[in-house]
Design a protein around this motif. Structure first.
Motif, PDB file in Angstrom:
ATOM      1  N   UNK A  26     -65.249  91.110 -48.181  1.00 44.68           N
ATOM      2  CA  UNK A  26     -64.012  91.855 -47.973  1.00 44.68           C
ATOM      3  C   UNK A  26     -64.258  93.362 -48.002  1.00 44.68           C
ATOM      4  N   UNK A  27     -65.119  93.804 -48.902  1.00 43.85           N
ATOM      5  CA  UNK A  27     -65.466  95.211 -48.993  1.00 43.85           C
ATOM      6  C   UNK A  27     -66.800  95.353 -49.715  1.00 43.85           C
ATOM      7  N   UNK A  28     -67.224  96.584 -49.892  1.00 46.14           N
ATOM      8  CA  UNK A  28     -68.535  96.852 -50.474  1.00 46.14           C
ATOM      9  C   UNK A  28     -68.453  96.885 -51.998  1.00 46.14           C
ATOM     10  N   UNK A  29     -69.583  96.591 -52.621  1.00 48.71           N
ATOM     11  CA  UNK A  29     -69.634  96.556 -54.070  1.00 48.71           C
ATOM     12  C   UNK A  29     -70.101  97.871 -54.667  1.00 48.71           C
ATOM     13  N   UNK A  30     -70.251  97.864 -55.974  1.00 42.50           N
ATOM     14  CA  UNK A  30     -70.758  99.028 -56.701  1.00 42.50           C
ATOM     15  C   UNK A  30     -72.169  99.350 -56.216  1.00 42.50           C
ATOM     16  N   UNK A  31     -72.463 100.600 -55.861  1.00 42.84           N
ATOM     17  CA  UNK A  31     -73.808 100.935 -55.395  1.00 42.84           C
ATOM     18  C   UNK A  31     -74.853 100.666 -56.476  1.00 42.84           C
ATOM     19  N   UNK A  32     -75.993 100.189 -56.070  1.00 43.08           N
ATOM     20  CA  UNK A  32     -77.085  99.974 -57.010  1.00 43.08           C
ATOM     21  C   UNK A  32     -77.468 101.295 -57.654  1.00 43.08           C
ATOM     22  N   UNK A  33     -77.503 101.306 -58.976  1.00 45.02           N
ATOM     23  CA  UNK A  33     -77.825 102.517 -59.713  1.00 45.02           C
ATOM     24  C   UNK A  33     -76.618 103.264 -60.223  1.00 45.02           C
ATOM     25  N   UNK A  34     -75.415 102.927 -59.732  1.00 47.52           N
ATOM     26  CA  UNK A  34     -74.193 103.596 -60.187  1.00 47.52           C
ATOM     27  C   UNK A  34     -73.777 103.062 -61.557  1.00 47.52           C
ATOM     28  N   UNK A  35     -73.164 103.902 -62.340  1.00 45.86           N
ATOM     29  CA  UNK A  35     -72.730 103.530 -63.678  1.00 45.86           C
ATOM     30  C   UNK A  35     -71.663 102.438 -63.613  1.00 45.86           C
ATOM     31  N   UNK A  36     -71.817 101.413 -64.452  1.00 45.35           N
ATOM     32  CA  UNK A  36     -70.891 100.281 -64.465  1.00 45.35           C
ATOM     33  C   UNK A  36     -69.624 100.556 -65.277  1.00 45.35           C
ATOM     34  N   UNK A  37     -69.688 101.486 -66.225  1.00 41.59           N
ATOM     35  CA  UNK A  37     -68.725 101.512 -67.326  1.00 41.59           C
ATOM     36  C   UNK A  37     -67.276 101.689 -66.905  1.00 41.59           C
ATOM     37  N   UNK A  38     -66.991 102.522 -65.901  1.00 42.29           N
ATOM     38  CA  UNK A  38     -65.592 102.777 -65.545  1.00 42.29           C
ATOM     39  C   UNK A  38     -64.891 101.528 -65.039  1.00 42.29           C
ATOM     40  N   UNK A  39     -65.620 100.677 -64.318  1.00 42.41           N
ATOM     41  CA  UNK A  39     -64.995  99.502 -63.696  1.00 42.41           C
ATOM     42  C   UNK A  39     -65.191  98.219 -64.499  1.00 42.41           C
ATOM     43  N   UNK A  40     -65.991  98.253 -65.569  1.00 37.70           N
ATOM     44  CA  UNK A  40     -66.250  97.031 -66.346  1.00 37.70           C
ATOM     45  C   UNK A  40     -65.790  97.175 -67.791  1.00 37.70           C
ATOM     46  N   UNK A  41     -64.917  98.112 -68.061  1.00 34.56           N
ATOM     47  CA  UNK A  41     -64.467  98.331 -69.435  1.00 34.56           C
ATOM     48  C   UNK A  41     -63.730  97.113 -69.968  1.00 34.56           C
ATOM     49  N   UNK A  42     -63.850  96.912 -71.262  1.00 37.27           N
ATOM     50  CA  UNK A  42     -63.158  95.818 -71.922  1.00 37.27           C
ATOM     51  C   UNK A  42     -62.702  96.224 -73.306  1.00 37.27           C
ATOM     52  N   UNK A  43     -61.861  95.386 -73.910  1.00 39.18           N
ATOM     53  CA  UNK A  43     -61.357  95.632 -75.258  1.00 39.18           C
ATOM     54  C   UNK A  43     -61.648  94.403 -76.098  1.00 39.18           C
ATOM     55  N   UNK A  44     -62.286  94.620 -77.247  1.00 42.23           N
ATOM     56  CA  UNK A  44     -62.641  93.517 -78.136  1.00 42.23           C
ATOM     57  C   UNK A  44     -61.725  93.540 -79.359  1.00 42.23           C
ATOM     58  N   UNK A  45     -61.080  92.407 -79.622  1.00 39.47           N
ATOM     59  CA  UNK A  45     -60.130  92.371 -80.743  1.00 39.47           C
ATOM     60  C   UNK A  45     -60.845  92.071 -82.060  1.00 39.47           C
ATOM     61  N   UNK A  46     -60.059  91.942 -83.133  1.00 37.10           N
ATOM     62  CA  UNK A  46     -60.624  91.736 -84.471  1.00 37.10           C
ATOM     63  C   UNK A  46     -61.372  90.415 -84.578  1.00 37.10           C
ATOM     64  N   UNK A  47     -61.078  89.479 -83.692  1.00 39.47           N
ATOM     65  CA  UNK A  47     -61.749  88.177 -83.717  1.00 39.47           C
ATOM     66  C   UNK A  47     -62.987  88.144 -82.824  1.00 39.47           C
TER      67      UNK A  47
END
Length: 539
Positions: A337-358
């Protein structure tokens, strides 16, 4: 000269790391423009004709003395000072449109002395249509400069204007943001220049990155006579494809029930750079041609990674998550459908997550695409994009294109009218752009080539430069506006752009950025930090 920190394209980039989007213009070229007479400067209220379909609600003018301008708002889009802004006339024009109940503000700043005879319009970032900090910097460089808020959000991160009280899309404001207000900015800005200096600007330029880059391309596509030169960098063109596609990493992780740590993601980038970096003849921490990088994420399966005192073993599932993120979104039939993250580009902005107390991790989608989908596509501000299925993603992707491509897609390759008007379009983008896939810009350029007679003919008015290792709107030390000015006013088309790059090891190097389709290659001798040690070759 040191660039000033201006509007960033989106959140997720530090102010220090994304430095200026607007290059300093070489004042030696000023002879090509016609500066105004000092006696002609007239900063007072006057009348200007409204653009077609608009009404001038108000116009004010005031003299502003030399001083430091504090850009309003919060970082990264505001909250920083621009020192030593020269005395200037600040003209504010507010426009409205029949039945729209909108109030789009255009600000034009005109230096009291030292005007270089040029007009520069400054583009926006994310959901901000303009950037007043960029105007202040342009005035320091001798321009009469302007920007617009399009009657929408000025912070860049709020789309509450997108829906009216009935939950329907505010089509008037969306039209303002998509195209109308930038065109009106060009018209009003030039009129103000003529009134204050009693003469027209010799040349008109556009300057912007990300949303500002998209606005520049929209001008070239829809209003080809507005600007002589357009500097449109890391452009947010193909808006609906890339905007929705930047949610793809969250979809992949949600479907896999796997949220890799930042250390795991970094391990894949480090391995890819190690394998593909030497392809340009020198292992210097920069991949000069990411399109040739064929690193297979499965090579890291079983590798142990240390992170915050813990040890992680790269699993087959994690490797597959990375593979799918790099590959980009596909539909149920496997069609890309479209292009992916360029190889070598930082992942963090698009792969952020939140981990709860468990210890349970859930996705935290990047706010710009998340708001586009929730507000404009789903028309529900509370819509959660953190746990989309592949089927939902496919449906949303198609719906966004169907509803909004004709309004804000900015993907029309027919630049023949811009070419015929004598305009010049210059674009640079980082090969490691983590927010807008660089391949989308390359694809657009190829479509222009196919439509308008091939690379050589298109190079006469439109050139794209790709910067190895550079993140979104983060190129520093670039001579882009100088190069564009020379091209427009002296016919000197740029073969390279000079810029400062930062390698994977943190070393700063000066490098010539090659234009498409050429890539940088080490000559085999010479200091690795010297631009003369590299040449641009066919890939």
């Amino acid at each position: 000269m040191k660039r000033q920190i201006l509007a960033l394209a989106t959140v997720g980039i530090t102010v220090a790391g994304a430095a200026a989007l607007y290059a300093v213009v070489d004042r030696s070229n000023d002879s090509a423009a016609t500066p105004a007479s000092a006696n002609a400067f007239n900063c007072s209220t006057f009348q200007i004709p409204a653009p077609d379909g608009a009404t001038v609600e108000s116009l004010t003018a005031r003299n502003v003395p030399t001083g430091t301008f504090q850009v309003p708002g919060s970082p990264p889009l505001g909250g920083y000072p621009v020192p030593d802004v020269p005395a200037h006339c600040e003209v504010t024009v507010t426009l409205t449109h029949p039945s729209a109940n909108d109030h789009a503000t255009v600000q034009v700043w005109l230096p009291e002395s030292g005007w270089n005879g040029r007009f520069q319009a400054v583009g926006g970032a994310a959901y901000a249509a303009g950037n007043i900090g960029g105007v202040a910097t342009a005035v320091k460089q001798g321009y009469a400069a302007a920007t617009t808020d399009a009657g929408v959000d000025t912070t860049g991160l709020d789309t509450t204007w997108g829906l009216n009280s009935a939950g329907q899309v505010n089509t008037a404001l969306l039209e303002n943001f998509a195209s109308r207000s930038v065109h009106e900015l060009a018209i009003v800005g030039k009129q103000v220049v003529n009134n204050v200096y009693d003469q027209a600007a010799s040349y008109a330029y556009w300057n912007g990155c990300s949303t500002g880059g998209r606005q520049g391309y929209m001008e070239a596509q829809k209003y080809p006579s507005d600007f002589n030169g357009i500097n449109a960098d890391a452009p947010a063109i193909n808006w609906n494809q890339f905007e929705v596609a930047t949610l793809w990493p969250q979809v992949v992780m949600s479907e896999a029930h796997t949220y890799p740590t930042s250390c795991e993601f970094n391990a894949f980038n480090q391995a890819a750079v190690k394998q593909c970096d030497p392809q340009d003849g020198l292992a210097d921490g920069l991949i000069s041609d990411p399109g040739r990088c064929d690193f297979d994420p499965r090579r890291l399966i079983g590798t142990k990674v240390q992170c915050d005192g813990k040890e992680y073993t790269i699993s087959e599932t994690v490797a597959d998550v990375v593979r799918k993120i790099w590959d980009g979104p596909r539909d149920a039939n496997g069609k890309q459908l479209w292009f992916g993250l360029p190889t070598g580009a930082d992942f963090s902005a698009l792969t952020a997550g939140v981990t709860d107390a468990n210890g349970i991790t859930t996705g935290s989608p990047f706010t710009v695409p998340a708001q586009w989908v929730s507000t404009f596509v789903q028309k529900q501000r509370s819509f959660d994009t953190a746990n989309l299925t592949y089927a939902q993603f496919d449906r949303i992707f198609q719906q966004a294109r169907s509803e909004y491509d004709s309004i804000i897609g900015t993907a029309d390759p027919n630049l023949s009218a811009f070419r015929d008007a004598g305009g010049k379009l210059l674009t640079w983008q980082g090969d490691a752009d983590q927010l807008i896939p660089t391949a989308g810009t390359v694809d657009y350029r190829k479509r222009v080539d196919a439509l308008l007679g091939g690379t050589t003919r298109v190079d006469d008015f439109y050139r794209v430069f790709l910067a190895p290792g550079v993140a979104h709107c983060a190129l520093t030390g670039s001579n882009d506006m100088t190069a564009l000015t020379d091209w427009v006013e002296h016919g000197k088309a740029p073969d390279v752009l000079r810029a400062t790059l930062t390698t994977a090891t943190g070393q700063t190097v000066s490098r010539d950025i090659c234009r498409l389709p050429f890539v940088s290659r080490y000559t085999g001798d010479g200091h690795p930090a010297s631009p003369t040690s590299f040449r641009c070759v066919a890939p």
